[in-house]
Scaffold this active site. Sequence first.
Site, PDB file in Angstrom:
ATOM      1  CG  PHE A  33      -7.461 115.628 -53.315  1.00 26.61           C
ATOM      2  CD1 PHE A  33      -8.341 114.407 -53.255  1.00 26.61           C
ATOM      3  CD2 PHE A  33      -6.156 115.982 -53.157  1.00 26.61           C
ATOM      4  CE1 PHE A  33      -7.395 113.354 -52.913  1.00 26.61           C
ATOM      5  CE2 PHE A  33      -5.526 114.931 -52.959  1.00 26.61           C
ATOM      6  CZ  PHE A  33      -5.919 113.600 -52.667  1.00 26.61           C
ATOM      7  CG  HIS A  37     -11.659 114.539 -51.784  1.00 22.65           C
ATOM      8  ND1 HIS A  37     -12.073 114.918 -52.965  1.00 22.65           N
ATOM      9  CD2 HIS A  37     -12.280 113.307 -51.876  1.00 22.65           C
ATOM     10  CE1 HIS A  37     -12.330 114.000 -53.754  1.00 22.65           C
ATOM     11  NE2 HIS A  37     -12.796 112.841 -53.210  1.00 22.65           N
TER      12      HIS A  37
HETATM   13  P1  AMP Z   1     -14.128 109.577 -53.438  1.00 21.77           P
HETATM   14  O1  AMP Z   1     -12.796 110.260 -53.802  1.00 21.77           O
HETATM   15  O2  AMP Z   1     -15.500 110.133 -54.057  1.00 21.77           O
HETATM   16  O3  AMP Z   1     -14.243 108.004 -53.400  1.00 21.77           O
HETATM   17  O4  AMP Z   1     -14.479 110.241 -51.768  1.00 21.77           O
HETATM   18  C1  AMP Z   1     -13.576 110.052 -50.842  1.00 21.77           C
HETATM   19  C2  AMP Z   1     -14.025 110.162 -49.630  1.00 21.77           C
HETATM   20  O5  AMP Z   1     -14.455 111.475 -49.347  1.00 21.77           O
HETATM   21  C3  AMP Z   1     -15.555 109.417 -49.253  1.00 21.77           C
HETATM   22  O6  AMP Z   1     -15.214 108.916 -47.792  1.00 21.77           O
HETATM   23  C4  AMP Z   1     -16.149 110.354 -49.381  1.00 21.77           C
HETATM   24  O7  AMP Z   1     -17.372 109.931 -48.661  1.00 21.77           O
HETATM   25  C5  AMP Z   1     -16.027 111.656 -49.154  1.00 21.77           C
HETATM   26  N1  AMP Z   1     -16.553 112.464 -49.717  1.00 21.77           N
HETATM   27  C6  AMP Z   1     -16.751 112.774 -51.039  1.00 21.77           C
HETATM   28  N2  AMP Z   1     -17.622 114.034 -51.159  1.00 21.77           N
HETATM   29  C7  AMP Z   1     -17.793 114.508 -50.049  1.00 21.77           C
HETATM   30  C8  AMP Z   1     -18.381 115.476 -49.777  1.00 21.77           C
HETATM   31  N3  AMP Z   1     -19.071 116.378 -50.475  1.00 21.77           N
HETATM   32  N4  AMP Z   1     -18.366 116.001 -48.367  1.00 21.77           N
HETATM   33  C9  AMP Z   1     -17.608 115.301 -47.453  1.00 21.77           C
HETATM   34  N5  AMP Z   1     -16.972 113.921 -47.843  1.00 21.77           N
HETATM   35  C10 AMP Z   1     -17.116 113.553 -49.331  1.00 21.77           C
END
Ligand code: AMP
Length: 288
Positions: A33, A37
């Site tokens: 995280f 996240h």
């Molecule tokens: P991940 O763990 O990378 O699969 O991301 C999980 C969720 O967090 C997904 O919906 C991503 O789009 C969102 N997410 C990842 N990075 C960011 C960020 N910098 N800002 C906002 N949401 C994010």
Amino acid sequence: MEIISDPQEMQSLARQWRGQELKVVLVPTMGFFHPGHLSLMEYGRTIGDRLVVSLFVNPAQFGPQEDLGRYPRDLDRDVRLAREVGVDCLYTPEAEAMYPPGYQTFVEVESLSGGLCGASRPGHFRGVATVVLKLLHQVSPGVAVFGEKDYQQLMVVKQMVADMDLPIKIAGRPINREPDGLAMSSRNTYLNPEGRAAALCLYRALLAARDLVAAGVKSREPILAAVRQIIDATPGARIDYVALVDPATLKEVGAIRGEARLLLAVWVNKTRLIDNTLLSETRLCCVQ
Ligand code: AMP
């Protein structure tokens, strides 16, 4: 906070909550995280009665040459952060439970998955759509929250939910950035100091495009040329794609009429980074 790894246990807790007419919110993640996240979780907490965060590094969305094996993980830290945010249930299924021997059902969202990251990462969105449908079924939330950071993923998931008649709202949330503008990502941990500096070219390119639009430029070529020039001039950076698309269909547009989305994927040494922004003809938008 409950920590559940058994899909059946997750389903029965979700059933119990539904029986109590509680509004369940799901935030799907791959863990490790960062504040991006956490912003989704904080939002999720404000819109429902129970917040489930799934943590699953989904093998089905990684290509054979990709980073599944070295994807960053730190469960203890994630558990602590989730507790601090007020998550009710951290759902951490094992790959063997999600895809047991004999597993053979996959979900394909055809057109939206084809270009952009789908072209560079064949099979990626098939894996994403499949796991998200399974998670939505296991948790049956009223709302699931996704980040605009993965803009194509957000659109693929929205399309799947509409096509499958799921009674679930998909909420998109803005991109969280480091103070210097780099979009937060678990993959930023792969960057060495030179790579971290080079990675800023994505944000600088988005800002340059935004400035051009604010100055009245609407046609595609000067915008894409400015973006490419900034990235090409950055040592260690190599463009995977630069695209100016309709925000709903993800089809390339020849000019900004109303709103368009500028999407980038850039290799910084061996790390592939993505970023995007809304470009609006009328609205003075800031790069989130
Ligand atoms: P991940 O763990 O990378 O699969 O991301 C999980 C969720 O967090 C997904 O919906 C991503 O789009 C969102 N997410 C990842 N990075 C960011 C960020 N910098 N800002 C906002 N949401 C994010």
